[in-house]
Design a protein around this motif. Structure first.
Motif, mmCIF file in Angstrom:
data_model
loop_
_atom_site.group_PDB
_atom_site.id
_atom_site.type_symbol
_atom_site.label_atom_id
_atom_site.label_comp_id
_atom_site.label_asym_id
_atom_site.label_seq_id
_atom_site.Cartn_x
_atom_site.Cartn_y
_atom_site.Cartn_z
ATOM 1 N N ASP A 1 -2.713 23.973 2.692
ATOM 2 C CA ASP A 1 -2.178 22.757 2.078
ATOM 3 C C ASP A 1 -0.675 22.861 1.830
ATOM 4 O OD1 ASP A 1 -5.177 22.669 0.153
ATOM 5 O OD2 ASP A 1 -4.685 21.359 1.847
ATOM 6 N N THR A 2 -0.104 24.011 2.085
ATOM 7 C CA THR A 2 1.334 24.201 1.915
ATOM 8 C C THR A 2 2.101 23.281 2.843
ATOM 9 O OG1 THR A 2 1.096 26.495 1.199
ATOM 10 C CG2 THR A 2 3.223 25.844 2.140
ATOM 11 N N GLY B 1 9.903 7.846 1.144
ATOM 12 C CA GLY B 1 10.603 8.545 0.086
ATOM 13 C C GLY B 1 10.918 9.962 0.518
ATOM 14 N N GLN B 2 11.639 10.664 -0.341
ATOM 15 C CA GLN B 2 11.945 12.061 -0.037
ATOM 16 C C GLN B 2 10.736 12.908 -0.374
ATOM 17 O OE1 GLN B 2 12.017 11.238 -3.019
ATOM 18 N NE2 GLN B 2 11.805 13.089 -4.233
ATOM 19 N N GLY B 3 10.729 14.148 0.006
ATOM 20 C CA GLY B 3 9.563 14.981 -0.187
ATOM 21 C C GLY B 3 9.652 15.897 -1.387
ATOM 22 N N THR B 4 8.489 16.450 -1.742
ATOM 23 C CA THR B 4 8.393 17.473 -2.772
ATOM 24 C C THR B 4 7.593 18.641 -2.189
ATOM 25 O OG1 THR B 4 7.760 17.911 -5.073
ATOM 26 C CG2 THR B 4 6.331 16.423 -3.837
ATOM 27 N N GLN B 5 8.086 19.840 -2.406
ATOM 28 C CA GLN B 5 7.484 21.020 -1.783
ATOM 29 C C GLN B 5 6.251 21.464 -2.560
ATOM 30 O OE1 GLN B 5 8.490 22.930 1.110
ATOM 31 N NE2 GLN B 5 6.468 23.831 0.735
ATOM 32 N N VAL B 6 5.176 21.693 -1.838
ATOM 33 C CA VAL B 6 3.949 22.265 -2.404
ATOM 34 C C VAL B 6 3.678 23.569 -1.670
ATOM 35 C CG1 VAL B 6 1.459 21.989 -2.641
ATOM 36 C CG2 VAL B 6 2.978 20.044 -3.076
ATOM 37 N N THR B 7 3.594 24.652 -2.418
ATOM 38 C CA THR B 7 3.350 25.961 -1.836
ATOM 39 C C THR B 7 2.129 26.581 -2.497
ATOM 40 O OG1 THR B 7 5.717 26.281 -1.427
ATOM 41 C CG2 THR B 7 4.306 28.238 -1.361
ATOM 42 N N ILE B 8 1.173 26.964 -1.666
ATOM 43 C CA ILE B 8 -0.051 27.593 -2.161
ATOM 44 C C ILE B 8 -0.045 29.046 -1.706
ATOM 45 C CG2 ILE B 8 -2.539 27.413 -2.355
ATOM 46 C CD1 ILE B 8 -0.927 24.898 -3.208
ATOM 47 N N SER B 9 0.082 29.921 -2.657
ATOM 48 C CA SER B 9 0.188 31.334 -2.327
ATOM 49 C C SER B 9 -0.205 32.178 -3.523
ATOM 50 C CB SER B 9 1.615 31.669 -1.902
ATOM 51 O OG SER B 9 1.770 33.055 -1.690
ATOM 52 N N SER B 10 -0.787 33.320 -3.238
ATOM 53 C CA SER B 10 -1.111 34.264 -4.308
ATOM 54 C C SER B 10 -0.012 35.286 -4.479
ATOM 55 C CB SER B 10 -2.440 34.954 -4.012
ATOM 56 O OG SER B 10 -2.397 35.578 -2.744
ATOM 57 N N ALA C 1 0.857 -1.176 0.000
ATOM 58 C CA ALA C 1 0.000 0.000 0.000
ATOM 59 C C ALA C 1 0.900 1.236 0.000
ATOM 60 C CB ALA C 1 -0.910 0.016 1.225
ATOM 61 N N ILE C 2 0.407 2.314 -0.577
ATOM 62 C CA ILE C 2 1.174 3.561 -0.656
ATOM 63 C C ILE C 2 0.373 4.680 -0.008
ATOM 64 C CG2 ILE C 2 2.221 5.276 -2.178
ATOM 65 C CD1 ILE C 2 3.721 2.681 -2.271
ATOM 66 N N GLY C 3 1.051 5.480 0.748
ATOM 67 C CA GLY C 3 0.407 6.626 1.371
ATOM 68 C C GLY C 3 1.125 7.914 1.040
ATOM 69 N N TRP C 4 0.358 9.002 1.002
ATOM 70 C CA TRP C 4 0.930 10.341 0.870
ATOM 71 C C TRP C 4 0.834 11.026 2.232
ATOM 72 C CZ3 TRP C 4 3.685 12.483 -2.916
ATOM 73 C CH2 TRP C 4 3.625 11.928 -4.189
ATOM 74 N N PHE C 5 1.931 11.616 2.652
ATOM 75 C CA PHE C 5 2.003 12.341 3.901
ATOM 76 C C PHE C 5 2.421 13.779 3.602
ATOM 77 C CE2 PHE C 5 1.770 8.944 7.091
ATOM 78 C CZ PHE C 5 1.912 7.825 6.279
ATOM 79 N N ARG C 6 2.167 14.663 4.562
ATOM 80 C CA ARG C 6 2.671 16.022 4.426
ATOM 81 C C ARG C 6 3.103 16.541 5.786
ATOM 82 N NH1 ARG C 6 -2.929 19.314 2.891
ATOM 83 N NH2 ARG C 6 -3.908 19.240 4.969
ATOM 84 N N ARG C 7 4.066 17.432 5.721
ATOM 85 C CA ARG C 7 4.544 18.110 6.931
ATOM 86 C C ARG C 7 4.607 19.597 6.636
ATOM 87 N NH1 ARG C 7 7.618 16.349 11.371
ATOM 88 N NH2 ARG C 7 8.269 14.452 10.286
ATOM 89 N N ALA C 8 3.765 20.334 7.339
ATOM 90 C CA ALA C 8 3.759 21.787 7.196
ATOM 91 C C ALA C 8 4.743 22.389 8.189
ATOM 92 C CB ALA C 8 2.355 22.320 7.444
ATOM 93 N N PRO C 9 5.236 23.585 7.925
ATOM 94 C CA PRO C 9 6.179 24.227 8.846
ATOM 95 C C PRO C 9 5.618 24.315 10.251
ATOM 96 C CG PRO C 9 6.061 25.436 6.790
ATOM 97 C CD PRO C 9 4.980 24.405 6.733
ATOM 98 N N GLY C 10 6.385 23.818 11.222
ATOM 99 C CA GLY C 10 5.974 23.899 12.609
ATOM 100 C C GLY C 10 4.922 22.910 13.025
ATOM 101 N N LYS C 11 4.567 21.989 12.139
ATOM 102 C CA LYS C 11 3.524 21.008 12.460
ATOM 103 C C LYS C 11 4.053 19.587 12.304
ATOM 104 C CE LYS C 11 -0.432 23.909 11.247
ATOM 105 N NZ LYS C 11 -1.710 23.983 10.478
ATOM 106 N N GLU C 12 3.337 18.660 12.890
ATOM 107 C CA GLU C 12 3.726 17.262 12.767
ATOM 108 C C GLU C 12 3.314 16.708 11.406
ATOM 109 O OE1 GLU C 12 3.374 15.951 17.480
ATOM 110 O OE2 GLU C 12 2.124 14.999 15.964
ATOM 111 N N ARG C 13 4.002 15.670 10.996
ATOM 112 C CA ARG C 13 3.645 14.989 9.760
ATOM 113 C C ARG C 13 2.257 14.361 9.887
ATOM 114 N NH1 ARG C 13 7.841 10.741 8.680
ATOM 115 N NH2 ARG C 13 6.702 9.612 10.301
#
Length: 122
Positions: free
Chosen positions: A89-90, A113-122, A32-44
């Motif tokens: 979602d950043t 795996g290693q991460g990829t940065q996602v940044t949501i900003s205007s 099984a494969i999962g997607w995780f995210r870690r935002a600045p200052g927050k837990e994964r």
């Protein structure tokens, strides 16, 4: 051993979309494969996960209805389609593998795996 490489991150305006890819290699059969995210200052946190067959999926409440996880075992690739993206979602998004979907949902995995940065900003 399973190797995972995430890609597809970038800078997107609020309301936009991105599709992340997780390329798996090695002994991937059954994982099984999962997607995780870690935002600045927050837990994964777990974002979404899918079983080997694709028959079962999991989504965090915060992304349910906006994100879709899918996989192509022929090409050993798992995608995360992200729509209606918001600044919250950043994060750095990474993929992980485990035989058990429940393990991924609980936040653990056998391979990361290693991460990829996602940044949501205007």
């Amino acid at each position: 051993q399973v190797q995972l490489v995430a890609s597809g991150g970038g800078l997107v305006q609020p309301g936009g979309s991105l599709r992340l890819s997780c390329a798996a290699s090695g002994r991937t059969l059954g994982y099984a494969i999962g997607w995780f995210r870690r935002a600045p200052g927050k837990e994964r946190q777990i974002v979404a996960a899918i079983t080997w067959s694709g028959g079962s999926t999991y989504y965090a409440d915060s992304v349910n209805g906006r994100f879709t996880i899918s996989r192509d075992n022929t090409n050993n690739t798992v995608w995360l389609q992200m729509n209606s993206l918001q600044p919250e979602d950043t994060a750095i998004y990474s993929c992980a593998a485990d035989f058990r979907l429940n393990a991924l949902v609980a936040g653990t995995a056998e391979y990361w795996g290693q991460g990829t940065q996602v940044t949501i900003s205007s």
